[in-house]
Design a protein around this motif. Structure first.
Motif, PDB file in Angstrom:
ATOM      1  N   UNK A 167       0.303  -0.707  -0.130  1.00  0.00           N
ATOM      2  CA  UNK A 167      -0.100  -0.321   0.014  1.00  0.00           C
ATOM      3  C   UNK A 167       1.002   0.873  -0.056  1.00  0.00           C
ATOM      4  N   UNK A 168       1.404   1.422   1.236  1.00  0.00           N
ATOM      5  CA  UNK A 168       3.103   2.419   1.415  1.00  0.00           C
ATOM      6  C   UNK A 168       3.573   2.522  -0.428  1.00  0.00           C
ATOM      7  N   UNK A 169       3.665   1.644  -0.949  1.00  0.00           N
ATOM      8  CA  UNK A 169       4.597   1.810  -2.954  1.00  0.00           C
ATOM      9  C   UNK A 169       3.712   2.407  -3.443  1.00  0.00           C
ATOM     10  N   UNK A 170       2.197   1.804  -3.292  1.00  0.00           N
ATOM     11  CA  UNK A 170       1.633   2.308  -4.652  1.00  0.00           C
ATOM     12  C   UNK A 170       1.423   4.045  -4.147  1.00  0.00           C
ATOM     13  N   UNK A 171       1.113   4.063  -2.616  1.00  0.00           N
ATOM     14  CA  UNK A 171       0.150   5.898  -2.714  1.00  0.00           C
ATOM     15  C   UNK A 171       1.874   6.087  -3.212  1.00  0.00           C
TER      16      UNK A 171
END
Length: 293
Positions: A167-171
């Motif tokens: 989720x962090x990388x996508x965000x």
């Protein structure tokens, strides 16, 4: 997420107003990422043994399949208006909506859909199709909720689990393509008993607890600024329940990103309680990201 060249953003449509909002959101997303947009409609009637073609003697334009063709054409036109020059295609696929979209997910950049469709019940804030697709898709799922803003941060919920790293990388990618700030939020509550015999201290040292939560967030973000140096990063540790904290952050955000399951997720649930809570209450689009398996 499928990052192969040419992988499309896929949007599911059913002729409803939430689906048209999803089309506009998907068109903007595809344009930002320089990807084509694929408009898909799940045509369920053959599964129910209902004829899609018009009966003999019916007026021109009659028949369920003709109606499906018209709603897909309208969605394609909506996307082309929202993002001129975007490559847009449309397809009708026999099958139930969630199953059709899940079938698209292995080769899609992301799937976009409305929070509710024509088959939704009035009492449901988020429809069953959105929940099913967000829980099981092999790519990020973007749900068109609330207000679509072109300003404000991209907010990501961080819980310290390995599952939240996707989720962090996508965000961070979303913040980069939007030219936005990334705001990483970690919510915590005081420890609670996990069962009989679990003895807990009667007094908590708030500063020590806060320091530990600060450490969890910092470790989760290690190396992120090196990988995405163009993205301004802010972080916040908040005492409170994660779904409520992220819902509050959504009031001024252009996107909230959550993992499908968090640190306390139960594998038997379609979605974790935090992601479901945010999907039900956020006043901006919500992206749900599953970790690669």
């Amino acid at each position: 997420m499928n990052s192969a060249n040419g992988a499309a953003v896929v949007v599911g449509v059913d002729g409803s107003e939430p689906a048209l909002r999803a089309v506009r959101l998907a068109a903007a997303e595809a344009a930002r990422r320089h990807r084509p947009l694929r408009v898909v409609h799940g045509f369920i009637w053959p599964l129910l043994r209902v004829a899609g073609s018009p009966p003999p003697g019916a007026p021109p334009g009659a028949g369920l399949r003709k109606q499906a063709e018209e709603l897909v054409s309208a969605a394609v036109a909506e996307a082309e208006t929202a993002a001129p020059g975007l490559r847009v295609s449309g397809e009708i696929i026999d099958g139930e909506a969630a199953a059709v979209l899940l079938g698209e997910s292995p080769t899609a950049t992301m799937i976009v859909l409305g929070d509710r469709g024509l088959g939704g019940f009035a009492a449901l804030v988020v429809g069953s199709v959105a929940i099913q697709v967000a829980a099981h898709a092999d790519c990020p799922v973007l749900v068109a909720r609330g207000t679509q803003r072109s300003v404000g941060p991209v907010v990501v919920g961080v819980d310290g689990s390995a599952l939240s790293q996707a989720a962090i990388e996508f965000a961070a990618e979303e913040a980069a393509v939007r030219g936005a700030r990334l705001h990483a939020v970690h919510a915590y509550t005081h420890p609670t008993s996990s069962g009989p015999g679990d003895m807990l201290p009667l007094v908590y040292e708030e500063s020590m607890l806060r320091d530990e939560e600060d450490r969890i967030l910092a470790e989760s973000l290690t190396g992120l600024s090196d990988r995405h140096p163009q993205v301004p990063l802010t972080r916040e540790v908040v005492h409170g329940r994660a779904a409520a904290v992220l819902t509050e952050a959504a009031r001024t955000a252009q996107l909230v990103v959550v993992g499908a399951h968090g640190r306390s997720g139960l594998t038997g649930l379609l979605l974790g309680s935090v992601s479901q809570g945010v999907l039900h209450h956020a006043d901006c689009p919500v992206a749900v990201v599953r970790s690669p398996t």
